[in-house]
Design a protein around this motif. Structure first.
Motif, short mmCIF file in Angstrom:
data_model
loop_
_atom_site.label_atom_id
_atom_site.label_comp_id
_atom_site.label_asym_id
_atom_site.label_seq_id
_atom_site.Cartn_x
_atom_site.Cartn_y
_atom_site.Cartn_z
N TRP A 289 36.60 51.86 10.25
CA TRP A 289 37.55 51.36 9.84
C TRP A 289 37.60 51.14 8.31
CZ3 TRP A 289 42.42 51.42 11.85
CH2 TRP A 289 42.23 51.41 13.33
N GLN A 290 36.56 50.88 7.72
CA GLN A 290 36.58 50.77 6.39
C GLN A 290 36.78 52.25 5.48
OE1 GLN A 290 32.46 49.46 5.55
NE2 GLN A 290 33.06 47.14 6.29
N VAL A 291 36.19 53.34 6.10
CA VAL A 291 36.46 54.76 5.66
C VAL A 291 38.06 55.10 5.83
CG1 VAL A 291 36.00 57.16 6.26
CG2 VAL A 291 34.27 55.61 6.30
N LEU A 292 38.70 54.72 6.80
CA LEU A 292 40.06 54.75 6.97
C LEU A 292 40.91 54.20 6.06
CD1 LEU A 292 40.69 55.12 10.89
CD2 LEU A 292 40.84 56.84 9.40
N GLU A 293 40.31 52.86 5.59
CA GLU A 293 41.03 52.27 4.77
C GLU A 293 41.23 52.79 3.50
OE1 GLU A 293 43.23 48.79 3.49
OE2 GLU A 293 43.08 49.76 5.24
N GLN A 294 40.23 53.54 3.00
CA GLN A 294 40.00 54.03 1.85
C GLN A 294 40.99 55.27 1.77
OE1 GLN A 294 35.83 55.30 1.94
NE2 GLN A 294 35.16 53.35 1.30
N ASP A 295 41.06 55.99 2.73
CA ASP A 295 42.12 56.91 3.00
C ASP A 295 43.75 56.55 2.73
OD1 ASP A 295 40.56 59.22 3.29
OD2 ASP A 295 40.39 58.76 5.52
N ARG A 296 43.85 55.28 3.77
CA ARG A 296 45.15 54.77 3.49
C ARG A 296 45.29 54.34 2.17
NH1 ARG A 296 47.46 50.38 2.74
NH2 ARG A 296 45.52 49.02 2.55
N VAL A 297 44.44 53.62 1.47
CA VAL A 297 44.90 52.98 -0.13
C VAL A 297 44.98 54.05 -0.82
CG1 VAL A 297 43.82 51.87 -1.77
CG2 VAL A 297 43.60 50.94 0.37
N MET A 298 44.32 55.25 -0.77
CA MET A 298 44.58 56.46 -1.72
C MET A 298 46.04 57.04 -1.38
SD MET A 298 43.64 58.35 -4.23
CE MET A 298 42.24 57.71 -4.64
N LEU A 299 46.12 57.50 -0.10
CA LEU A 299 47.50 58.24 0.21
C LEU A 299 48.76 57.26 -0.23
CD1 LEU A 299 46.39 59.89 3.63
CD2 LEU A 299 46.47 60.84 1.06
#
Length: 343
Positions: A289-299
């Motif tokens: 989930w931490q990795v997905l959160e990095q994607d979300r924040v960037m996009l």
């Protein structure tokens, strides 16, 4: 609610491609005897589940005066509109008009009802246009149907265009930078050469000089539903089993929002399967989930017109190919021409 032929290619490109299956929401969002309003491809829908588990997806629009059926009452195998009590069955047929029994509405299919399938904890629906109301064949991702593969579904809704979410998956190089501090993508070279390799269901976009170290390849698969498959190396601390893979799909909620579906899977059996599932739930899931959160924040931080003022290079071949493919399909659907391609 079926797409008419007078829409523009820009509308289709922004809100989602037709004449294919899309994931809508996780199955757990609609319990037996329950219903839920959802938005997909820029339109409002009602998921209705009967007590026996049978699922229906109806246009959220009463055929009488257009009131939202999602505000109505669940009556087992049908829904009663709150406004005037008109009852609509799961197949879109008006079963009763309490205010005027026997009127001409009764017995007619006046509400769009889409074909649905439930797959590995997710609800998929066929979104056709006027020329293609009947669903095409659906071949499901192998990791989600293989009994020797264990998977977990992760779902989130991001405030990004659906194309951005798909393009992110066709961009393996971002793993070495955006996810460099993660537990799986900390290793590998930050320079690479890429190539596109055709398949009979889509294409691979892969590094030519590194494999099994980082996020080194991704395959776009078009099998009635669009999905990606990728593999990320696992450290020994992740427990027993084969390579760790991800099946990813995206649902265009509307032009600015996307539902992302990620199945994390591993081919593992017996006691090793139980061990891995325990490790995943207690330790690994939080890291993912931490990795997905990095994607979300960037996009979500990217401007809506980010794809209109770019300076691309060789690492972006997979993204360019995806855009061309989707744009061609949007234009074909808007013009009523050929609208499906695996190339």
């Amino acid at each position: 609610m079926t797409l008419t032929t007078d829409v523009t290619a820009d509308h289709v490109y922004a809100n989602g491609l037709r004449n294919q299956w899309h994931p809508v929401v996780p199955s757990r969002f609609v319990e037996p005897g329950g219903m839920r309003k959802v938005t997909a491809l820029g339109e409002n829908w009602l998921l209705l589940r009967a007590a026996d588990g049978t699922l229906s997806l109806l246009a959220d629009r009463c055929p009488h005066r257009g009131a939202p059926l999602s505000l109505g009452k669940h009556l087992g195998d049908r829904v009663a509109c709150w406004y005037h009590g008109v009852e609509v069955k799961g197949d879109g047929t008006v079963s009763s008009v309490p205010g005027l029994p026997g009127c001409t509405l009764e017995g007619k299919r006046l509400v769009t009802s889409l074909p649905v399938r439930e797959v590995a904890g997710a609800i998929l629906a066929w979104f056709g246009d006027e020329r293609h109301p009947e669903p095409a064949a659906l071949t499901l991702p192998e990791p989600l149907t293989d009994p020797e593969t264990a998977s977990f579904l992760c779902y989130a809704e991001w405030n990004v265009p659906w194309r951005f979410a798909m393009e992110n998956l066709l961009d393996p190089m971002h793993g070495a930078f955006l996810h460099h501090e993660s537990h799986t993508m900390y290793d590998g070279d930050t320079q690479a050469k890429f190539r596109i390799r055709e398949t009979d269901r889509g294409y691979f976009f892969e590094k030519t000089d590194q494999r099994g170290v980082n996020f080194d390849w991704v395959e776009l698969c078009r099998t009635g539903v669009d999905w990606v498959d990728l593999s990320i190396p696992y450290p020994p601390s992740a427990g027993p089993g084969g390579a760790f893979g991800i099946v990813g799909m995206a649902c265009p909620v509307d032009a600015a929002r996307t539902g992302v579906f990620f199945w994390r899977y591993r081919k593992v059996s017996g006691w090793q399967r139980d061990t891995w599932r325990f490790l995943y739930r207690t330790l690994i899931e939080e890291r993912h989930w931490q990795v997905l959160e990095q994607d979300r924040v960037m996009l979500e931080a990217m401007p809506a017109d980010a794809d209109r003022a770019e300076n691309l290079y060789q690492h972006d071949l997979g993204v360019v190919r995806l855009r061309r493919l989707y744009r061609q399909q949007a234009e074909a659907q808007a013009s009523g021409g050929r609208d499906r391609s695996a190339g």
